[in-house]
Write a protein that holds these residues in place. Structure first.
Motif, mmCIF file in Angstrom:
data_model
loop_
_atom_site.group_PDB
_atom_site.id
_atom_site.type_symbol
_atom_site.label_atom_id
_atom_site.label_comp_id
_atom_site.label_asym_id
_atom_site.label_seq_id
_atom_site.Cartn_x
_atom_site.Cartn_y
_atom_site.Cartn_z
ATOM 1 N N ASP A 65 1.260 -0.818 0.071
ATOM 2 C CA ASP A 65 0.202 -0.222 -0.013
ATOM 3 C C ASP A 65 1.025 1.170 0.359
ATOM 4 O O ASP A 65 0.765 2.602 -0.537
ATOM 5 C CB ASP A 65 -1.147 0.898 1.282
ATOM 6 C CG ASP A 65 -2.142 -0.916 1.260
ATOM 7 O OD1 ASP A 65 -2.415 -2.047 0.154
ATOM 8 O OD2 ASP A 65 -2.536 -1.738 2.155
ATOM 9 N N MET A 66 1.737 1.655 1.009
ATOM 10 C CA MET A 66 3.029 2.379 0.793
ATOM 11 C C MET A 66 3.883 2.884 -0.051
ATOM 12 O O MET A 66 3.331 4.014 -0.905
ATOM 13 C CB MET A 66 4.232 2.697 1.684
ATOM 14 C CG MET A 66 4.788 3.383 2.105
ATOM 15 S SD MET A 66 3.884 5.071 2.675
ATOM 16 C CE MET A 66 4.473 4.789 4.193
ATOM 17 N N ILE A 67 3.884 1.386 -1.160
ATOM 18 C CA ILE A 67 4.642 1.707 -2.474
ATOM 19 C C ILE A 67 3.813 2.452 -3.403
ATOM 20 O O ILE A 67 3.643 3.142 -4.100
ATOM 21 C CB ILE A 67 5.293 0.621 -2.825
ATOM 22 C CG1 ILE A 67 6.705 0.580 -1.554
ATOM 23 C CG2 ILE A 67 5.773 0.642 -4.079
ATOM 24 C CD1 ILE A 67 7.851 1.489 -1.734
ATOM 25 N N GLY A 68 2.723 1.838 -3.670
ATOM 26 C CA GLY A 68 1.121 2.390 -4.037
ATOM 27 C C GLY A 68 1.339 3.709 -4.216
ATOM 28 O O GLY A 68 1.037 4.483 -4.769
ATOM 29 N N PHE A 69 1.159 3.936 -2.414
ATOM 30 C CA PHE A 69 1.202 5.718 -2.324
ATOM 31 C C PHE A 69 1.751 6.696 -2.996
ATOM 32 O O PHE A 69 2.049 7.294 -3.634
ATOM 33 C CB PHE A 69 0.654 5.651 -0.592
ATOM 34 C CG PHE A 69 0.744 7.335 -0.743
ATOM 35 C CD1 PHE A 69 -0.662 7.899 -0.015
ATOM 36 C CD2 PHE A 69 2.149 7.277 0.142
ATOM 37 C CE1 PHE A 69 -0.313 9.407 -0.256
ATOM 38 C CE2 PHE A 69 1.726 8.678 0.425
ATOM 39 C CZ PHE A 69 0.801 9.369 0.408
ATOM 40 N N VAL A 70 3.143 6.560 -2.486
ATOM 41 C CA VAL A 70 4.683 6.764 -3.201
ATOM 42 C C VAL A 70 4.081 6.429 -4.855
ATOM 43 O O VAL A 70 4.910 7.672 -5.090
ATOM 44 C CB VAL A 70 5.858 5.647 -2.392
ATOM 45 C CG1 VAL A 70 7.142 6.290 -3.443
ATOM 46 C CG2 VAL A 70 6.051 5.910 -1.247
ATOM 47 N N LYS A 71 4.288 5.946 -5.192
ATOM 48 C CA LYS A 71 3.603 5.645 -6.701
ATOM 49 C C LYS A 71 3.082 6.665 -7.281
ATOM 50 O O LYS A 71 3.388 6.944 -7.828
ATOM 51 C CB LYS A 71 3.804 4.423 -7.177
ATOM 52 C CG LYS A 71 4.884 3.762 -7.435
ATOM 53 C CD LYS A 71 4.865 2.573 -7.352
ATOM 54 C CE LYS A 71 6.392 1.566 -7.683
ATOM 55 N NZ LYS A 71 6.153 0.385 -8.334
ATOM 56 N N ASP A 72 2.324 7.223 -6.500
ATOM 57 C CA ASP A 72 1.021 7.610 -7.170
ATOM 58 C C ASP A 72 0.951 9.422 -6.646
ATOM 59 O O ASP A 72 0.459 9.916 -7.307
ATOM 60 C CB ASP A 72 -0.287 7.497 -6.268
ATOM 61 C CG ASP A 72 -1.369 6.125 -6.571
ATOM 62 O OD1 ASP A 72 -0.485 5.709 -7.597
ATOM 63 O OD2 ASP A 72 -1.660 5.405 -5.717
ATOM 64 N N ASN A 73 2.732 9.593 -5.446
ATOM 65 C CA ASN A 73 2.302 10.445 -5.680
ATOM 66 C C ASN A 73 3.639 11.239 -5.347
ATOM 67 O O ASN A 73 4.077 11.990 -4.340
ATOM 68 C CB ASN A 73 2.372 11.054 -4.184
ATOM 69 C CG ASN A 73 -0.140 11.039 -4.175
ATOM 70 O OD1 ASN A 73 -0.845 12.292 -3.824
ATOM 71 N ND2 ASN A 73 -0.044 9.475 -3.639
#
Length: 131
Positions: free
Chosen positions: A20-28
């Motif tokens: 979830d964190m990596i997805g969040f980072v990639k999105d932002n």
């Protein structure tokens, strides 16, 4: 080395929430580039694989949560994104509780899931536009 003009954002994720964190980072990612990023060890290593610069502290169970708590308490961390696994057992639960408490005491924004992380990003973005 941390830029004095940039604000510092902490990134922490329990093992079950690292994706979830990596997805969040990639999105932002473009927005996150505007911050000095700090993270616990494994989370930081994973975030660095996206190309972002991150100052890594110890892993959570070895004191990383406590190190980030100290940054918050001393005014050196301006927001925390902590993807927690509320259903997991964590031997360092006292450090986690301390981080949550210190963020509240010092009025530092704290996200503990994807929805609240997105709200913090929107709020921080809005504040940066005002500066």
């Amino acid at each position: 080395m941390a830029s004095p003009k940039k604000k510092t954002l902490a990134l922490i994720a329990h093992d079950g929430k690292k994706a979830d964190m990596i997805g969040f980072v990639k999105d932002n990612i473009e927005f996150l580039k505007t911050f000095n990023l700090v993270a616990t060890s494994t989370t930081g290593k994973m975030v660095m694989q996206t190309g972002l610069k991150v100052k890594r502290y110890l892993s959570g169970p070895l004191g990383g949560d406590a190190q980030i708590t100290a940054l918050v308490a001393t005014g050196k961390c301006h927001a925390v994104i902590f993807m927690r696994d509320p259903l997991g057992m964590h031997p360092h639960e006292p450090d986690i509780s301390s981080l949550l408490r210190i963020c509240e005491v010092h009025d530092v924004p704290l996200a503990t899931n994807l929805s609240s992380a997105q709200l913090i990003v929107k709020g921080l973005h809005k504040n940066l536009l005002k500066e």
